[in-house]
Design an enzyme around this catalytic site. Structure first.
Site, short mmCIF file in Angstrom:
data_model
loop_
_atom_site.label_atom_id
_atom_site.label_comp_id
_atom_site.label_asym_id
_atom_site.label_seq_id
_atom_site.Cartn_x
_atom_site.Cartn_y
_atom_site.Cartn_z
N PRO A 178 0.80 -1.23 0.00
CA PRO A 178 0.00 0.00 0.00
C PRO A 178 0.83 1.28 0.00
CG PRO A 178 -0.99 -1.60 1.46
CD PRO A 178 0.32 -2.19 1.01
N CYS A 179 0.39 2.21 -0.84
CA CYS A 179 1.16 3.45 -1.02
C CYS A 179 0.66 4.60 -0.16
CB CYS A 179 1.12 3.87 -2.49
SG CYS A 179 -0.55 4.32 -3.08
#
Length: 222
Positions: free
Chosen positions: A127-128
């Site tokens: 996840p960014c």
């Protein structure tokens, strides 16, 4: 799903389809070519050589999403051995498109010892949100950011020959670069040589500006 979840899924599908497929496909072709040459399988007397004849890579993915890289790498003959995804929508799609490939679920709860030696490549785009400039950029202090470290932990166990990881450019500045430095340091401690670049989708056949950090690792002396 709630409306905000649908929007998130739609955005994920667009990004994965328009950006990751193109990017991973090009890199996948490069890796497949290099592997075939180092194994002495190239045939310079032929005009065209099928990538399926050169090298079949067995790979697994985490944070698999809609599994864009499996679509891209199918033309190379590469074979997914497992996925790791928790989103219900994505899980349903994976079960229909790749019915024979197990989805291991939450990557933090998998017994990765069972996957040791099953794949040559592990790919993941953790996840960014924790690193994005559009958010609070809490980095590794965010539980979503911690999944980057969980990614390295599973590499210690599975020991694939190749590693492919991607994230947003904000990861380079998160915590003044210390978060990305820690990630790379732990990757090196696992025995991987690595290189990374910031690539922009507009230079890979996609009509939009979308930059991503791409890390490629190889187990042993690069």
């Amino acid at each position: 799903f709630p409306s905000h979840d649908k929007g998130c899924i739609t955005k994920h599908c667009l990004v994965a389809s328009l950006f990751i497929i193109v990017r991973y496909w090009k890199i996948g072709k490069l890796i497949a070519t290099i592997m075939s040459l180092t194994k002495g399988r190239s045939n310079l007397g032929r005009n065209q050589v099928s990538f399926r004849e050169k090298s079949i890579m067995k790979f697994g993915t985490v944070c698999s999403g809609i599994e864009a890289c499996s679509v891209a790498w199918d033309s190379l003959g590469w074979q997914p051995q497992f996925f790791s995804e928790v989103e219900p929508f994505c899980n349903e799609l994976l079960s229909q498109r790749w019915a024979g490939v197990p989805n291991l679920g939450d990557m933090t709860k998998v017994n990765w010892e069972n996957q040791r030696g099953t794949v040559e490549l592990i790919c993941g785009g953790t996840p960014c949100q924790a690193f994005s400039l559009a958010g609070k950029q809490e980095g590794l202090d965010d539980e979503r950011g911690q999944l980057a470290i969980e990614f390295v932990k599973l590499l210690r166990v599975v020991r694939p020959r190749w590693v492919l990881w991607e994230n947003v450019p904000g990861v380079l500045s998160s915590n003044n670069g210390k978060d990305f430095g820690l990630f790379l340091n732990q990757l090196g401690e696992c025995g991987y040589g690595f290189a990374y670049r910031v690539l922009d989708a507009q230079y890979f056949g996609v009509p939009q500006q979308r930059k991503r950090v791409l890390v490629v690792g190889y187990l042993g002396d690069w």
